[in-house]
Design a protein around this motif. Sequence first.
Motif, PDB file in Angstrom:
ATOM      1  N   PRO A   1     -19.581  14.698  42.104  1.00 15.73           N
ATOM      2  CA  PRO A   1     -18.144  14.246  41.940  1.00 15.73           C
ATOM      3  C   PRO A   1     -17.346  15.823  41.622  1.00 15.73           C
ATOM      4  CG  PRO A   1     -19.515  12.504  40.709  1.00 15.73           C
ATOM      5  CD  PRO A   1     -20.433  13.622  41.519  1.00 15.73           C
ATOM      6  N   VAL A   2     -17.774  16.552  40.970  1.00 12.33           N
ATOM      7  CA  VAL A   2     -17.332  17.727  40.761  1.00 12.33           C
ATOM      8  C   VAL A   2     -17.160  18.413  42.204  1.00 12.33           C
ATOM      9  CG1 VAL A   2     -19.413  19.256  40.322  1.00 12.33           C
ATOM     10  CG2 VAL A   2     -17.181  19.870  39.266  1.00 12.33           C
ATOM     11  N   ASP A   3     -17.948  18.287  43.170  1.00 10.16           N
ATOM     12  CA  ASP A   3     -17.861  19.011  44.287  1.00 10.16           C
ATOM     13  C   ASP A   3     -16.488  18.446  45.054  1.00 10.16           C
ATOM     14  OD1 ASP A   3     -20.293  20.594  43.910  1.00 10.16           O
ATOM     15  OD2 ASP A   3     -21.434  18.996  44.717  1.00 10.16           O
ATOM     16  N   LEU A   4     -16.329  17.294  44.853  1.00 16.57           N
ATOM     17  CA  LEU A   4     -15.251  16.695  45.500  1.00 16.57           C
ATOM     18  C   LEU A   4     -14.071  17.102  44.925  1.00 16.57           C
ATOM     19  CD1 LEU A   4     -15.219  14.627  47.749  1.00 16.57           C
ATOM     20  CD2 LEU A   4     -15.410  12.917  46.005  1.00 16.57           C
ATOM     21  N   MET A   5     -13.893  17.308  43.731  1.00 17.93           N
ATOM     22  CA  MET A   5     -12.564  17.911  43.124  1.00 17.93           C
ATOM     23  C   MET A   5     -12.373  19.308  43.296  1.00 17.93           C
ATOM     24  SD  MET A   5     -13.129  16.334  39.206  1.00 17.93           S
ATOM     25  CE  MET A   5     -14.103  14.782  39.021  1.00 17.93           C
ATOM     26  N   ILE A   6     -13.343  19.937  43.571  1.00 16.85           N
ATOM     27  CA  ILE A   6     -13.293  21.534  43.857  1.00 16.85           C
ATOM     28  C   ILE A   6     -12.888  21.519  45.396  1.00 16.85           C
ATOM     29  CG2 ILE A   6     -14.440  23.625  44.531  1.00 16.85           C
ATOM     30  CD1 ILE A   6     -16.647  22.954  42.250  1.00 16.85           C
ATOM     31  N   ALA A   7     -13.361  20.698  46.158  1.00 16.97           N
ATOM     32  CA  ALA A   7     -12.811  20.726  47.577  1.00 16.97           C
ATOM     33  C   ALA A   7     -11.337  20.327  47.623  1.00 16.97           C
ATOM     34  CB  ALA A   7     -13.610  19.725  48.459  1.00 16.97           C
ATOM     35  N   GLU A   8     -11.094  19.098  46.873  1.00 14.29           N
ATOM     36  CA  GLU A   8      -9.676  18.841  46.894  1.00 14.29           C
ATOM     37  C   GLU A   8      -8.743  19.826  46.329  1.00 14.29           C
ATOM     38  OE1 GLU A   8      -9.455  15.137  44.920  1.00 14.29           O
ATOM     39  OE2 GLU A   8      -9.987  14.036  46.679  1.00 14.29           O
ATOM     40  N   ALA A   9      -9.102  20.679  45.487  1.00 15.34           N
ATOM     41  CA  ALA A   9      -8.393  21.738  45.095  1.00 15.34           C
ATOM     42  C   ALA A   9      -8.433  22.867  46.278  1.00 15.34           C
ATOM     43  CB  ALA A   9      -8.816  22.548  43.625  1.00 15.34           C
ATOM     44  N   LEU A  10      -9.482  23.159  46.938  1.00 14.04           N
ATOM     45  CA  LEU A  10      -9.170  23.902  47.800  1.00 14.04           C
ATOM     46  C   LEU A  10      -8.294  23.633  48.930  1.00 14.04           C
ATOM     47  CD1 LEU A  10     -12.955  25.046  48.310  1.00 14.04           C
ATOM     48  CD2 LEU A  10     -11.125  26.607  47.550  1.00 14.04           C
ATOM     49  N   LEU A  11      -8.297  22.467  49.361  1.00 18.82           N
ATOM     50  CA  LEU A  11      -7.322  21.857  50.368  1.00 18.82           C
ATOM     51  C   LEU A  11      -5.893  22.100  49.802  1.00 18.82           C
ATOM     52  CD1 LEU A  11      -9.105  18.600  51.731  1.00 18.82           C
ATOM     53  CD2 LEU A  11      -8.588  20.753  53.227  1.00 18.82           C
ATOM     54  N   ALA A  12      -5.915  21.566  48.658  1.00 19.65           N
ATOM     55  CA  ALA A  12      -4.430  21.414  48.109  1.00 19.65           C
ATOM     56  C   ALA A  12      -3.587  22.701  48.000  1.00 19.65           C
ATOM     57  CB  ALA A  12      -4.414  20.793  46.602  1.00 19.65           C
ATOM     58  N   ARG A  13      -4.564  23.806  47.774  1.00 20.37           N
ATOM     59  CA  ARG A  13      -4.081  25.325  47.851  1.00 20.37           C
ATOM     60  C   ARG A  13      -3.988  25.775  49.359  1.00 20.37           C
ATOM     61  NH1 ARG A  13      -4.599  28.106  42.426  1.00 20.37           N
ATOM     62  NH2 ARG A  13      -4.139  26.407  41.181  1.00 20.37           N
ATOM     63  N   THR A  14      -4.305  24.930  50.321  1.00 23.14           N
ATOM     64  CA  THR A  14      -4.363  25.369  51.650  1.00 23.14           C
ATOM     65  C   THR A  14      -5.380  26.527  51.780  1.00 23.14           C
ATOM     66  OG1 THR A  14      -2.387  26.635  51.672  1.00 23.14           O
ATOM     67  CG2 THR A  14      -2.447  24.469  52.414  1.00 23.14           C
ATOM     68  N   LEU A  15      -6.263  26.725  50.751  1.00 27.41           N
ATOM     69  CA  LEU A  15      -7.251  27.734  51.009  1.00 27.41           C
ATOM     70  C   LEU A  15      -8.286  27.410  52.103  1.00 27.41           C
ATOM     71  CD1 LEU A  15      -7.930  28.552  47.389  1.00 27.41           C
ATOM     72  CD2 LEU A  15      -6.450  29.820  48.965  1.00 27.41           C
ATOM     73  N   ALA A  16      -8.253  25.924  52.544  1.00 26.70           N
ATOM     74  CA  ALA A  16      -9.565  25.700  53.443  1.00 26.70           C
ATOM     75  C   ALA A  16      -8.592  25.141  54.817  1.00 26.70           C
ATOM     76  CB  ALA A  16     -10.015  24.498  52.958  1.00 26.70           C
ATOM     77  N   PRO A  17      -8.176  25.981  55.690  1.00 25.17           N
ATOM     78  CA  PRO A  17      -7.299  25.496  56.843  1.00 25.17           C
ATOM     79  C   PRO A  17      -8.082  24.366  57.605  1.00 25.17           C
ATOM     80  CG  PRO A  17      -8.370  27.799  57.151  1.00 25.17           C
ATOM     81  CD  PRO A  17      -8.986  27.329  55.879  1.00 25.17           C
TER      82      PRO A  17
END
Length: 232
Positions: free
Chosen positions: A216-232
């Motif tokens: 579950p923590v990986d999902l939270m990290i991935a969501e944070a990356l997407l929200a900051r558009t760090l993951a195009p």
Amino acid sequence: MTARPELRGDVAVLVPAAGLGVRLGPGGPKALRLLSGEPLLVHALRRVAAAGVGCVVVAAPPGEVDAVAQLLAGIGPVTVVPGGDTRQASVAAALAAVPANFDIILVHDAARSLAPPALVVSVADAVRAGHDAVIPVLPVVDTIKEVAASGVVVGTVDRTVLRAVQTPQGFRRAVLAAAHDAATDQHTDDAGMVEKLGVPVFCVPGDELAMKITRPVDLMIAEALLARTLAP
Ligand code: C5P
């Protein structure tokens, strides 16, 4: 890195996506869990498609083949096959569906949903440059210890020689097929099977965005990356 799509048409990408995702907690198959409103598999395939590859085969949970095909219809030409009981069996099922003219095969976990197109390109290019097997790797940041079943430390492993391995992993088709044919036990990645054949496996730099979404923590990290558009 700038992708040159005209050079990726000879690349096929296999995406094992048939896992249950037990470690992610209760819910459906992991590849279909939502990340910022879209299934992990959709995120992964959009990035694979942006690399301009010529063929994509997804191994879906056996009961979800039609649903997954519908889900991916907008992304481009994607073949969906039923996966197997293990990751290895799912990769083998996907490999069997790749047309004969594809000589460079990448295997990419749906769970590494934010792996950027440039990583796909870099692995494919290293195979094209002459390496029969290619893996993206990152240095290990934690201290790693071997621990006995009793809970007592056996020893500390020299971290400087360790690498954490990601996907996509790339192979000459004949090498990947031979590795799967020869495998008698289960491996957690395809390069592990190729190593058993004695074929050298070449490392290229990995990418932190290619993190594996497992807990579950990986999902939270991935969501944070997407929200900051760090993951195009
Ligand atoms: O279980 P693990 O996290 O190692 O799974 C890695 C990838 O293999 C995931 O994308 C998962 O969906 C896939 N997999 C599969 N078939 C299985 C088990 C796992 O395609 N039977």
